[in-house]
Design a protein around this motif. Structure first.
Motif, PDB file in Angstrom:
ATOM      1  N   LYS A  18       1.125  -1.124   0.231  1.00 21.47           N
ATOM      2  CA  LYS A  18       0.022  -0.053  -0.147  1.00 21.47           C
ATOM      3  C   LYS A  18       0.568   1.587   0.008  1.00 21.47           C
ATOM      4  O   LYS A  18       0.193   2.309  -0.264  1.00 21.47           O
ATOM      5  CB  LYS A  18      -0.659   0.167   1.430  1.00 21.47           C
ATOM      6  CG  LYS A  18      -0.739   0.149   2.688  1.00 21.47           C
ATOM      7  CD  LYS A  18      -2.160   0.430   3.428  1.00 21.47           C
ATOM      8  CE  LYS A  18      -1.014   0.468   5.300  1.00 21.47           C
ATOM      9  NZ  LYS A  18      -1.931   0.419   5.751  1.00 21.47           N
ATOM     10  N   GLU A  31      -2.117   5.872  -4.754  1.00 20.40           N
ATOM     11  CA  GLU A  31      -3.544   5.381  -4.279  1.00 20.40           C
ATOM     12  C   GLU A  31      -4.666   4.617  -5.466  1.00 20.40           C
ATOM     13  O   GLU A  31      -5.801   4.194  -4.983  1.00 20.40           O
ATOM     14  CB  GLU A  31      -3.866   6.958  -3.656  1.00 20.40           C
ATOM     15  CG  GLU A  31      -5.566   6.902  -2.924  1.00 20.40           C
ATOM     16  CD  GLU A  31      -5.657   8.052  -2.096  1.00 20.40           C
ATOM     17  OE1 GLU A  31      -6.650   8.593  -1.926  1.00 20.40           O
ATOM     18  OE2 GLU A  31      -4.625   9.266  -2.528  1.00 20.40           O
ATOM     19  N   GLU A  32      -4.197   5.623  -6.787  1.00 20.48           N
ATOM     20  CA  GLU A  32      -6.124   4.588  -7.959  1.00 20.48           C
ATOM     21  C   GLU A  32      -5.667   3.199  -8.036  1.00 20.48           C
ATOM     22  O   GLU A  32      -6.787   2.208  -8.061  1.00 20.48           O
ATOM     23  CB  GLU A  32      -5.178   5.499  -8.880  1.00 20.48           C
ATOM     24  CG  GLU A  32      -6.073   4.828 -10.353  1.00 20.48           C
ATOM     25  CD  GLU A  32      -5.893   5.759 -11.031  1.00 20.48           C
ATOM     26  OE1 GLU A  32      -6.371   4.748 -12.150  1.00 20.48           O
ATOM     27  OE2 GLU A  32      -5.857   7.047 -10.750  1.00 20.48           O
ATOM     28  N   ASN A  39      -7.086   1.752  -4.464  1.00 19.22           N
ATOM     29  CA  ASN A  39      -8.009   1.347  -4.617  1.00 19.22           C
ATOM     30  C   ASN A  39      -9.130   0.315  -5.780  1.00 19.22           C
ATOM     31  O   ASN A  39      -9.795  -0.411  -4.971  1.00 19.22           O
ATOM     32  CB  ASN A  39      -8.793   2.671  -4.728  1.00 19.22           C
ATOM     33  CG  ASN A  39      -8.716   4.198  -3.934  1.00 19.22           C
ATOM     34  OD1 ASN A  39      -8.302   3.635  -2.435  1.00 19.22           O
ATOM     35  ND2 ASN A  39      -8.369   5.203  -4.123  1.00 19.22           N
ATOM     36  N   LYS A  40      -7.749   0.545  -6.333  1.00 16.94           N
ATOM     37  CA  LYS A  40      -8.954  -0.606  -6.992  1.00 16.94           C
ATOM     38  C   LYS A  40      -8.224  -1.952  -6.830  1.00 16.94           C
ATOM     39  O   LYS A  40      -9.076  -3.263  -7.027  1.00 16.94           O
ATOM     40  CB  LYS A  40      -7.663  -0.527  -8.678  1.00 16.94           C
ATOM     41  CG  LYS A  40      -8.096  -1.370 -10.224  1.00 16.94           C
ATOM     42  CD  LYS A  40      -7.192  -1.288 -11.411  1.00 16.94           C
ATOM     43  CE  LYS A  40      -7.701  -2.236 -11.517  1.00 16.94           C
ATOM     44  NZ  LYS A  40      -6.848  -1.800 -13.353  1.00 16.94           N
TER      45      LYS A  40
END
Length: 168
Positions: free
Chosen positions: A75, A80-81, A84-85
């Motif tokens: 992480k 961040e994208e 989140n996916k």
């Protein structure tokens, strides 16, 4: 008039004792299922199916836990994208896992009900015949008895009859 009615009610009450069961017995149905050969076979079959289901679910849960751990490890490295996916995909897999777990649990409960019904359908004629042969007017489940003499418990005799009359 009231005295005649009262006398009539008392006479009917005392003379109607012939409608009561004269020969009573009770059975421990759980004991019969657990100790009879056919009952043991059904229980073993259900335990095998349940264990297979549990092992399958444990494997899938382990894979999901590993995937979650991988997301935790990466992480801070990934965007961040992308994070989140991956979390969204994992959540979908968790939802599918929970649905599958609920479905398997429901199917197992249905199978257990069906197997127990089939078992009782095989056992009941033997119990009915035993009642007729031994002039038993009333057969009760042991769970519904508060206290009684052990002489009224015919569970062991019925297990012998069931084992003798039902072959798997």
């Amino acid at each position: 008039m009231k005295k005649i009615f009262l006398l009539l009610v008392i006479l009917i009450f005392f003379l109607s004792n012939s409608s009561y069961a004269n020969n009573i017995a009770f059975i421990d149905l759980n004991y019969i299922i657990n100790k009879s050969i056919i009952g043991k076979n059904v229980i073993n079959k259900l335990e095998d199916i349940n264990n297979k289901n549990l092992n399958l679910l444990k494997k899938e849960q382990s894979l999901l836990n590993n995937e979650r751990d991988e997301i935790e490890k990466t992480k801070n490295i990934i965007s961040e994208e992308e994070l989140n996916k991956k979390i969204l995909i994992l959540n979908q897999k968790l939802q599918e896992f929970n649905k599958k777990q609920d479905l398997m649990s429901g199917e197992f409960k249905d199978l257990r009900k069906l197997e127990m019904k089939n078992l009782l359908d095989k056992i009941n004629p033997i119990i009915e015949k035993y009642m007729l042969d031994n002039n038993i007017d009333l057969m009760l489940k042991k769970e519904n008895i508060y206290i009684s003499k052990n002489d009224f418990d015919v569970s062991k005799k019925l297990i012998e009859l069931i084992n003798k009359n039902i072959s798997n």
